[in-house]
Design a protein around this motif. Structure first.
Motif, short mmCIF file in Angstrom:
data_model
loop_
_atom_site.label_atom_id
_atom_site.label_comp_id
_atom_site.label_asym_id
_atom_site.label_seq_id
_atom_site.Cartn_x
_atom_site.Cartn_y
_atom_site.Cartn_z
N VAL A 1 -3.24 1.37 7.92
CA VAL A 1 -3.38 2.24 7.01
C VAL A 1 -4.55 3.11 7.42
O VAL A 1 -4.88 4.41 7.46
CB VAL A 1 -3.28 2.03 5.44
N HIS B 1 6.32 9.99 0.07
CA HIS B 1 5.31 8.67 0.22
C HIS B 1 6.02 7.65 1.17
O HIS B 1 7.19 7.71 1.73
CB HIS B 1 5.50 7.92 -1.39
N ILE C 1 1.02 -1.28 0.05
CA ILE C 1 -0.09 0.08 -0.03
C ILE C 1 0.89 1.21 0.05
O ILE C 1 1.73 1.32 0.90
CB ILE C 1 -0.76 0.07 1.11
N ARG C 2 0.80 2.08 -0.97
CA ARG C 2 1.68 3.30 -1.11
C ARG C 2 0.81 4.44 -0.82
O ARG C 2 -0.28 4.61 -1.26
CB ARG C 2 2.20 3.41 -2.51
N VAL C 3 1.27 5.35 0.22
CA VAL C 3 0.45 6.37 0.71
C VAL C 3 1.47 7.73 0.24
O VAL C 3 2.63 7.73 0.71
CB VAL C 3 0.31 6.46 2.13
N THR D 1 -5.20 6.88 8.63
CA THR D 1 -5.85 7.59 7.81
C THR D 1 -6.92 8.41 8.58
O THR D 1 -7.14 9.62 8.46
CB THR D 1 -6.60 6.99 6.61
N ARG E 1 -3.70 -3.24 5.47
CA ARG E 1 -4.88 -2.24 5.41
C ARG E 1 -5.43 -1.75 6.79
O ARG E 1 -5.63 -0.35 6.78
CB ARG E 1 -5.95 -3.20 4.83
N MET F 1 -3.56 13.68 0.34
CA MET F 1 -3.23 12.33 0.60
C MET F 1 -3.56 11.48 -0.41
O MET F 1 -4.91 11.47 -0.72
CB MET F 1 -3.48 11.86 2.10
N GLU F 2 -3.02 10.53 -1.04
CA GLU F 2 -3.15 9.59 -1.78
C GLU F 2 -2.90 8.20 -1.39
O GLU F 2 -1.78 8.07 -1.16
CB GLU F 2 -2.73 9.91 -3.33
N ILE F 3 -3.79 7.33 -1.53
CA ILE F 3 -3.66 5.80 -1.38
C ILE F 3 -3.65 4.85 -2.38
O ILE F 3 -4.74 5.17 -2.85
CB ILE F 3 -4.69 5.42 -0.07
N ASP F 4 -2.83 4.22 -2.54
CA ASP F 4 -2.74 3.20 -3.73
C ASP F 4 -2.30 1.99 -3.43
O ASP F 4 -1.24 1.54 -2.94
CB ASP F 4 -1.54 3.85 -4.80
#
Length: 319
Positions: A294, A279, A214-216, A298, A291, A309-312
């Protein structure tokens, strides 16, 4: 085949060493001779080339590296009697150009077809007997755990454009790293051997498919805001994981699955379209714990104004 557009991609001063980069992104501007412009391939910013160094005023400025425009120029000089066509996103002006070039190449109206990934995938031309791959190791330099896989895949795809209809098809691969296993096995068409080497590396380093990622990403116009938010998020992650482990140990339960936190760090392209980017990578063989950590962070982080903030989940690229 050369997976780089433009004529030159590195403008610098020979006197003071100044490097000209995009004002909105942390990448070098690429010189496009047809347009007489220096262009950023990320945000589209462009400017006219300066004849003197913007930093010291010296006239000793120059270019390094090369793209498809430069290769086209060289080919035309070396083979003036052959019809050469370049295919990249700069040369395609309108709908139908791509199909027209492919049809003419198939009929033999074009002798040499030069291009980027556009010419690499899914095309079959019975008359092609020679493929040239220039700077095959370019993608190996990218800071991404998939760089070897992408290099192997791209070389294999390009090489597949010849030899399907005739046994005497040849592929010439130019590289500074001929001993790298991705290039070596791609040249030898040894898919199984590449897989074994790559999967062993992934296992040793703890990257997919042995973990989920998971990339934040945090971005802001001000570097400090993006950096501070990434640091705060990292601390929340560590706090949550520590409390989970303590709770599990106190109840006498088996240890929790491993969760690794990489970062926070600047993104490889740290400045993009005027936004500073940091990141964090969360890796675990158990997606539930990655998960939940995160999600916990979040819900509790307080982002300052102008911070996004972007979560991928399972990111395709780490750039």
């Amino acid at each position: 085949f050369l997976n780089r557009r433009g004529f030159f991609y590195y403008y610098h001063c020979l006197n003071c060493g100044y490097e000209l980069k995009c004002t909105q992104c942390s990448v070098a501007l690429t010189y496009h001779r047809e347009q007489e412009r220096l262009i950023c391939h990320y945000c589209g910013y462009s400017e006219k080339p300066s004849k003197t160094c913007p930093s010291c005023g010296s006239p000793e400025v120059g270019y390094s590296g090369f793209g498809t425009e430069k290769i086209e120029s060289d080919i035309n000089a070396l083979f003036p009697y052959l019809k050469v066509e370049r295919l990249d996103s700069d040369s395609i002006k309108k709908s139908g150009d791509l199909k027209d070039v492919f049809n003419r190449f198939k009929k033999g109206d074009i002798d040499i077809l030069l291009g980027t990934q556009i010419i690499a995938k899914g095309l079959n031309f019975p008359g092609v007997k020679l493929i040239g791959i220039i700077m095959a190791d370019t993608s190996l330099q990218l800071p991404d755990f998939r760089s070897a896989e992408r290099t192997f895949s791209l070389i294999t795809q390009v090489a597949g454009r010849t030899g399907r209809f005739s046994a005497d098809g040849k592929v010439m691969i130019q590289t500074y790293r001929p001993s790298n296993y991705a290039i070596k096995y791609a040249a030898e068409r040894k898919v199984g051997e590449f897989y074994k080497a790559e999967i062993e590396n992934r296992k040793m380093m703890g990257f997919p498919p042995f973990t989920r990622v998971i990339r934040v990403v945090f971005r802001a116009k001000e570097r400090e805001k993006a950096s501070r938010s990434a640091d705060d998020f990292s601390q929340l992650l560590l706090f949550y994981l520590k409390s989970l482990r303590e709770r599990a140990a106190g109840a006498g339960n088996p240890p929790l699955p491993d969760v690794r936190i990489l970062g926070p760090a600047e993104c490889p392209v740290s400045l993009l379209a005027g936004n500073y980017r940091y990141h964090i990578l969360v890796l675990s063989p158990d997606f539930h714990y990655a998960r939940s950590s995160v999600l916990f962070s979040t819900e509790r982080i307080k982002l300052g104004g102008g911070v996004y903030m972007e979560i991928d989940v399972d990111p395709v690229s780490l750039m």
